[in-house]
Design a protein around this motif. Sequence first.
Motif: not given
Length: 768
Positions: A352-358, A455-462, A479-492
């Motif tokens: 995510a970080r690598h692609a986020g820089r792009a 500038v973007p913050i970097g890598v976000l974990l939501v 995407i709009a802010s140019g940040n990489a994103l890591l998502l963790k949703g609930g199993k439900e």
Amino acid sequence: MFTRLALCSRLPPRSWQSNGGGVPIRAFSQAKFSLPRPHGKSFAHRGELKQAKRIVVKLGSAVVTRGDECGLALGRLASIVEQVAMLQNQGREMMIVTSGAVAFGRQRLRHEILLSQSVRQALHSGQNQLKEMSVPVLEARACAAAGQSGLMALYEAMFTQYSICTAQILVTNLDFHDEQKRRNLNSTLQELMRMNIIPIINTNDAVVPPPVPSSDLQGVNVISIKDNDSLAARLAVEMKVDLLVALSDVQGLYDSPPGTDDAKLIDMFYPGDQQSITYGTKSRVGIGGMEAKVKAALWALQGGTSVVIANGTDPKVTGHVITDIVEGKKVGTFFSEVKPAGPTVEQQTEMARHAGRALSSLLPEQRGEIICCLAELLTEKKDEILSANKRDMELATASGRFSQALIDRLSLSTAKLNSLAIGLRQLSVSSRDSVGRVLRRTRVANNLELEQITVPIGVLLVIFESRPDCLPQVSALAIASGNALLLKGGKEAANTNKILHQLTQEALSIHGVSDAVQLVSTREEVEDLCRLDKMVDLIIPRGSSQLVREIQKAAKGIPVLGHSEAIDIGIIMNLDSKCDYPAACNAMETLLIHKDLLRTPLFDQIVDMLRAENVKIHAGPRFASYLTFSPSEVKSLRTEYGDLECCVEVVDSMEEAVDHIHKYGSSHTDVIVTENEETAEQFLQQVDSACVFWNSSSRFADGYRFGLGAEVGISTARIHARGPVGLEGLLTTKWILRGEGHTVADFSEQGNMKYLHENIPVPQGSFM
């Protein structure tokens, strides 16, 4: 003795019976004995370690001894004893394989030799002043013989504090290779554990022969007891142990020697990955080394025992490292025979970080195109999305584990998807004025200009619960802010999240940055994700106030954009605030009523309206005192209901309402309903919350309704971003200085330049 018996009587009876030992068929092709336990299978995932019943804790020399190698690390050892005692008292069967006899003996012998020399020198010289004395090199076997009794006495004293008995067992190779001795050893250990006694095992270093090269540790017939790593592995297989915890002076297994620039800790190690490891040097003490530990671990794993290698010397984790491992937390390196199905969360974060820089280097129009594409996909693929959501809803309902409020949050509809698409299109337009925007321009001196840009913050974990519509919203903002994103949703919401993530990556792929948004689908615990402090720049929780508190507590090294869910509303509330969507974070939770409105037609109308909507009322302490037959009294004025429930409380004035909000509120959204403009303005100014409204529903507290297009959440923090957090809240700044060979010396008293610090007007929409 009576305390000891009382403790034993509370523990469940031991189910294992001695069968004379046994060597696993899978591990030894020529063996005649049964598998180490039914199926002979180790645990496949960390989360299963909670089921471990029989556990061996191996303490390496670097863990047990002090840094000067003379004596024991008493504080460290005490915390380890406490954890082992805790697990033993839970009904588990604990064994310890320990080093330390040589170090303890060396300390004792050096002391005796120095004392003896001092006496002889004093007698010889007739003077009290001692000459410089040297200590001869001490032979390890003599040190072991001198130190073993003291080491065991120390263990016994420490475990006695927890009403636990211990027993010492010294072994050599012969005790495993001689059939009768092996059976005797097995029987003794079984009997000790049956009596709830912790065996403490060590190699008999006073008589053991020097280690000799052998062909063991390769999955053949034998494993020589050359060090405590191999002893622990052999013991684990012999005694059908569920888990072997090997504590050393490193965090775990690295893909290259620890300390090198590119060394990465391996979270889960699969036996087929052995060739990818480069080993370093041995630790400061001991005769093993990481290569010996890995070979012993793989040998034990092949015999059906799960293994974790972790750090037992780090003062930040020593006090809970063993219990954390047993609880399934991400500590050290976990050895598993099941090859990971996909990348680890660390690998996902790197991707995510690598692609986020792009992504951040794309033109604003290109990021806008990605968001528009995602909006179109939400509409085009709505049938697939709703079908996946239906499966999640059915599973959640059938499980019986989820409240109706949570199921409501889980639900998607055509209307919700259409609203999402509209919001994303709005965001795609505003995103064109985001990354790289010039906020300030200053002429520091002649031909020396300074710029502050976004500038973007970097890598976000939501981390979000239930609401799958959060995924495309947050993805679009990242995407709009140019940040990489890591998502963790609930199993439900697993099925819905999966397809929404696929559509997000499909949209990202139009400009070759599909990896910039990653969905964590492994068994990562929230607490483990919060430990990625060297990889994640900001954590954003979306869910209950309990989730937010847990994340804020766990994320000690990562900033958290926190928000709470409870809402206090002013004197009167309207139907919309509570009943439009009671599961939302901006729904009313507490209704404060001015005392003059009690027993008035208006108050009766409010109560009748709540009852008609099946809203359960909880009375605050003061409101309950006014009533003969009151509703159930609220347990806490800070309760978050998230359902058709609310608290009603009485206040004497607007000032008292403000005090109540500041004491019990969440700083999320507060509303006053009044016709008195002066009172309203005082309320708006005095209430210190992210959103403060007058004569408006609390449900307006939303990024989409504020015109932000979407939001990652409501922030109740007082720095960086506050209230509904949209695009601007996911940007930070960078300073750029353009000069012509300027030096600080030029601006000193002896220099020939002076600071100007003149602000230069920034044209609207200016980008670097």
